[in-house]
Every structure is written in C-alpha cells, then in structure tokens.
Design a protein around this motif. Sequence first.
Motif: not given
Length: 391
Positions: A202-203, A256-258, A361-362, A367-368
């Motif tokens: 995805k990223h 991110n938030k996670d 970076i990964g 995303e969990h």
Amino acid sequence: MRIVQHSLKCLAIAILMFLPTSIFAYSASGDGGQVSGKQNVEAYILHHLKDSHDFNLFSYTDDSGERKHFGVSLPVILWSSEGLVTFMSSEFHHDDEGKVVVEKNGLKFTKIHSKIYELEKDATAVNFDADHHATNGTKVLDFSITKSVVGILLIGLLMLFWFSRLAKQYKKKQIPTGFGRILEPLVLYVRDEIARPNIGEKHYRKFTGYLLTVFFFIWILNLAGLTPLGFNVTGQLAVTACLAIFTLIIYTISGNKDYWMHILWMPGVPIFVKPILAVIELVGAFIIKPFSLLVRLFANISAGHIVLMSLIAIMFTLKESLGVVGATSLSFVLSFFLLLIELLVAFLQAYIFTMLSALFIGMAVAEHDHEHEEHAHEISSDVEDVRGDFI
C-alpha cells in the motif's frame, strides 16, 4: 554507449567548474609532507581520512630538495568576526600546521588540522599551548567547498543525469537501452527486494524514490572512495549523520496513529509499565535507530580505508626488512585482495543502510488489524476458560 559518453562529459564539465585559477603548484619547507617511518604513515592515513580544502594530486621533491605539490584548490568561504570572507585554498600552500597565515580584509587566518582559525589582530603567528591548541585564535564558521562537498555535488549531478535519461527512455520504450540496462535491474532490485517487502504494497511507492536515492548515493560514493581521487565522503561522520537524520524525519513524519500509540501507550501491557516502555520506545525511535544507521556506515567505510591504506603502506614500513621488491609485491598482493572485498563492502553498506531505512519506515506506516487482535484475544480467553474448567 552514448549515455556513458554524455556522463563522462558531464563529469569533466563539473570538474572544470573548479579549475579556473585553481590549478597550482606550490612549495613547502622541510620535508614537505614526505611519508617515511611508521609514525608518519599513521599520521598520513588519519589525515587522508579527514576532509580537505583542496585536492592534492601528487607531490615530488625537486633537485634543490624542495617539496612540490600539484593539485586543485577549492573555494574557502568563511564567516569571520567581520562578516563573509572568501579566497582560494591555494593561499595556505598546503600547510595544515598553522605555519602559513593568510591575510584577507584586514583579518588573519591559518589552518590547523583541517580547521581554519581567525587570529587576533595583533598576531603574526600562531601560539600553541602544551596540547598544541591555538591560544591566540578562534574557529570560524566554515562554509567552504571541500573535497567531500565536491564529491557530493559530482555524484549528485551524475545521478540526476543518469536517472533522468532512464525516466525518459521509459516514456518512449518498454526496455531501456545503453547504460539504462545496467540501472534498470538495480532499480527493480531496490523496489522489489527492499521497498515492497519492508514497507508493504500500500505505501511502498511513496518511499521508493528516497530509498533509490539513498542506495545509489551511498554505493557510488563508496566506490568513489576507492579511487585515487581520495573521496571519503561516506567516511565523514557529518555525512552519515545527515543521511540518518533524513531517515529519522521521514519515518517520524510518516508515522500513523497505530505507530505512535504503540510507542506512547503500548496496548496489552499493565498500566504501570506503559510509561517505562514509552521512554524506551522514544529513545529507540529518536536516538538508537538513527545512531545505528550513521555509526554502521561511518565505521565500516572508515575501517576499510584504514586497513587498505595500511596495506599499501607496507611498501614503506617494511622496505628495510623485505627490500623494495619484496615490500612492494607484498603490499600489492594484499591490497588487491582487500580491494576486492572493499568492492563488496561498498555495495553491502549501501544495501544495509537502505534496508534498515525501509524497515524503520515500514514499521511507522504499518496498519495493525485490531479486529484480528481482538478476535485473537477472545480465542485466548476461551482457551483459558476451558483450561480452568479442565483443571
């Protein structure tokens, strides 16, 4: 073949940018920097690893015993007590011990161990203390175009030219030609073997450009450091620290938030442990990770140069015991095999730095799946209930 020719032309033009009024021949008093003896060899190796304000191409001693140095001088740009001061490094006459004093705009400057000092106005020479520190001079802000800066600019221009041509070829044809055929498998390797598996489908496209830049920048500079030009850019702590800071900024901003939740308030652990873990995670994210990046690259490249130059110096240090032919032959054979290893290390260090950067970076953009975690927690609770009933 045309791309290679254009690359060589670009490199020649970039070098010629620094040549006007800068090709010089100058003399030095005494031995003029001749290398003989173990102590002189060790001092020369350590001096070679440092950055320099000029290129010293070669030196020789003339019939009168005077040492002549030929090289390329570079611009010296200083911010002194009275503002900006510029001149060419040839005015120091290859002196690095504070013997030569350069006067510009009513100010006096001297160079000691690759550092430029501004002397007091009434000083005519440098005064040293017992530790060989200047007592009548202060360091100035040095924005000079040093040898490492030239290396960075040249490699940067070459990379910009090569990859711009490669990008243009992809717009016109599916298979690149010329030098693009060499670059394409390396680009695909970084994308498919480093960026994609460590960052995720995805990223990974968002960060592939940075990873490609870091990989080729470090690798080509490592190779340039093995040439007679004497580039030691990746052996400069400031350069490796800057690269590590770039990676730090990218994964910090992209987190991110996670990612921040697992750092600041890690789920699934007792509340009284969370503040302790938060401190440990913050230290790891802002200090340990970038420190590991900069030290690994700096230490491996510097160590490789030291060992390689030490083997080359065998022809001087063992000349009396083995003879000229024996010492030279031994030095050549050992240096040749070590150079082959250094070629592998040059690629390996670029790969490791890029791989770790992609991994960091990964971890920041991962995303969990919280629903999966909750379901796993429910299954775990059911298992504990069944185990309790059985007991």
